[in-house]
Design a protein around this motif. Structure first.
Motif, short mmCIF file in Angstrom:
data_model
loop_
_atom_site.label_atom_id
_atom_site.label_comp_id
_atom_site.label_asym_id
_atom_site.label_seq_id
_atom_site.Cartn_x
_atom_site.Cartn_y
_atom_site.Cartn_z
N LYS A 1 -27.52 -17.54 -1.68
CA LYS A 1 -26.35 -17.85 -0.88
C LYS A 1 -25.66 -16.55 -0.50
O LYS A 1 -25.95 -15.48 -1.02
CB LYS A 1 -25.40 -18.78 -1.64
N ALA A 2 -24.72 -16.67 0.39
CA ALA A 2 -24.01 -15.46 0.84
C ALA A 2 -23.17 -14.86 -0.29
O ALA A 2 -22.54 -15.61 -1.05
CB ALA A 2 -23.12 -15.81 2.03
N GLN B 1 -27.59 -21.94 -7.10
CA GLN B 1 -27.49 -20.96 -6.02
C GLN B 1 -27.08 -19.62 -6.62
O GLN B 1 -26.30 -19.56 -7.56
CB GLN B 1 -26.46 -21.40 -4.97
N PRO C 1 -25.91 -15.57 -5.44
CA PRO C 1 -25.57 -14.67 -4.33
C PRO C 1 -26.63 -13.58 -4.17
O PRO C 1 -27.14 -13.03 -5.15
CB PRO C 1 -24.23 -14.07 -4.76
N VAL D 1 -29.83 -16.69 3.44
CA VAL D 1 -29.16 -17.84 2.84
C VAL D 1 -30.04 -19.09 2.98
O VAL D 1 -30.56 -19.39 4.05
CB VAL D 1 -27.79 -18.08 3.51
N GLY D 2 -30.24 -19.77 1.86
CA GLY D 2 -31.06 -20.99 1.86
C GLY D 2 -32.49 -20.76 1.45
O GLY D 2 -33.22 -21.73 1.21
#
Length: 256
Positions: free
Chosen positions: A254-255, A219, A221, A227-228
C-alpha cells in the motif's frame, strides 16, 4: 310449393272422381323414400307434398263416408335437384368437420413432437451433467487427502529453510546428512504431487494480486512496489488440476 302441372293433375282427378283434395307435407323419411324412387307429387325445400283425394260418395247404407287416397307420380326434375343440393350440403359439412379434425390432430402432433424434442434435449443435458460429475469425482476424489498432505509439505519446507547453510560442512556430517534427507523427501513428495495433478502456486514479489489464487492477509507500506501488488509471500498455494486447492497467503503493498 307443388308444381302447376301437379296441381292441374290433382284437380282433374278430383273432378273425375267427385272428390275433395288436401295438400300435406310428407315426413323426412317419406321424402327420402320418394327421392330414391323418383315418385312424388310436389316438393318443398325439406318436404314433399302429397295430394290426397277424399271421396264424397256414400258407400254404405249406414251413412259412413268413404275415402280414397291417390299418390300421383311426377316426373319433373325439381325433386332431383333438391336431393342433389342436400347431398352437396352434407358433403360440404363433412369436409368442414374433417378439416377441423385434421387441424386439431396436426396441432396435437406438433405439440407432442415439441414435447418429445424438449424431453430428449433435457435427457441429453442430464446425461452430460452426470458424466461431468463422474469425471470430476474421479479427478478430485483425492482432494481431501491432498489437503492433508499440504501440511506435511509445509513442515518439510520449513525444516529445510531453518537449517543454516554455514553449518552444512564436512565437520558436521550428521546435520548435512539430515538436511540432504529432508531435501530428498521434499523432492519426492512434490514428484508425487505432480504425478497426481497437484501443482505449487508460488507468487513473486511485485506480482499483481489475483484473488482467484491469492489470499491477502495484510497490507504493508512500500515505496518500491505498486499499490495492490504482492509485497510478501507468507505461504505458498497449491492447485489440483488447475483448480485452486489452497490460495497462496500474501501481503499486499500500500502507499506509504
Amino acid at each position: 310449393m307443388a308444381s302447376l302441372q301437379t296441381i292441374r293433375m290433382c284437380v282433374a282427378l278430383a273432378l273425375k272422381t267427385n272428390s275433395s283434395i288436401r295438400f300435406t307435407r310428407l315426413p323426412l323419411h317419406a321424402y327420402k323414400h320418394h327421392c330414391a324412387n323418383r315418385s312424388r307429387i310436389g316438393i318443398t325445400p325439406y318436404r314433399c307434398i302429397q295430394a290426397t283425394s277424399y271421396s264424397t260418395t256414400q258407400h254404405d247404407e249406414k251413412g259412413s263416408e268413404g275415402t280414397q287416397t291417390s299418390n300421383i307420380p311426377e316426373t319433373g326434375g325439381e325433386g332431383a335437384a333438391t336431393c342433389h343440393g342436400e347431398k352437396a350440403v352434407l358433403v360440404e359439412e363433412l369436409e368442414k368437420s374433417f378439416q377441423v379434425e385434421k387441424e386439431k390432430l396436426v396441432a396435437e402432433v406438433k405439440d407432442i413432437d415439441d414435447k418429445y424434442k424438449r424431453t430428449l434435449a433435457e435427457v441429453q443435458n442430464v446425461r452430460q451433467r452426470m458424466q461431468r460429475q463422474i469425471d470430476d469425482s474421479k479427478v478430485f476424489s483425492i482432494q481431501g487427502f491432498c489437503k492433508d498432505l499440504l501440511e506435511v509439505a509445509d513442515i518439510l519446507g520449513k525444516a529445510t529453510e531453518s537449517v543454516p547453510q554455514e553449518e552444512l560442512t564436512d565437520n558436521n556430517p550428521h546435520l548435512k546428512n539430515l538436511y540432504d534427507g529432508l531435501l530428498m523427501t521434499d523432492g519426492q513428495l512434490h514428484k508425487v504431487f505432480s504425478k497426481n495433478g497437484l501443482a505449487r502456486i508460488t507468487p513473486d514479489v511485485g506480482e499483481k494480486f489475483d484473488p482467484n489464487i491469492h489470499e491477502a492477509m495484510f497490507q504493508i507500506p512500500s515505496e518500491n512496489i505498486a499499490v495492490g501488488n504482492i509485497a510478501v509471500v507468507v505461504k505458498v498455494g497449491y492447485s489440483l488440476h488447475s483448480r485452486t486447492l489452497r490460495a497462496a497467503v500474501v501481503g499486499v503493498a500500500k502507499a506509504p
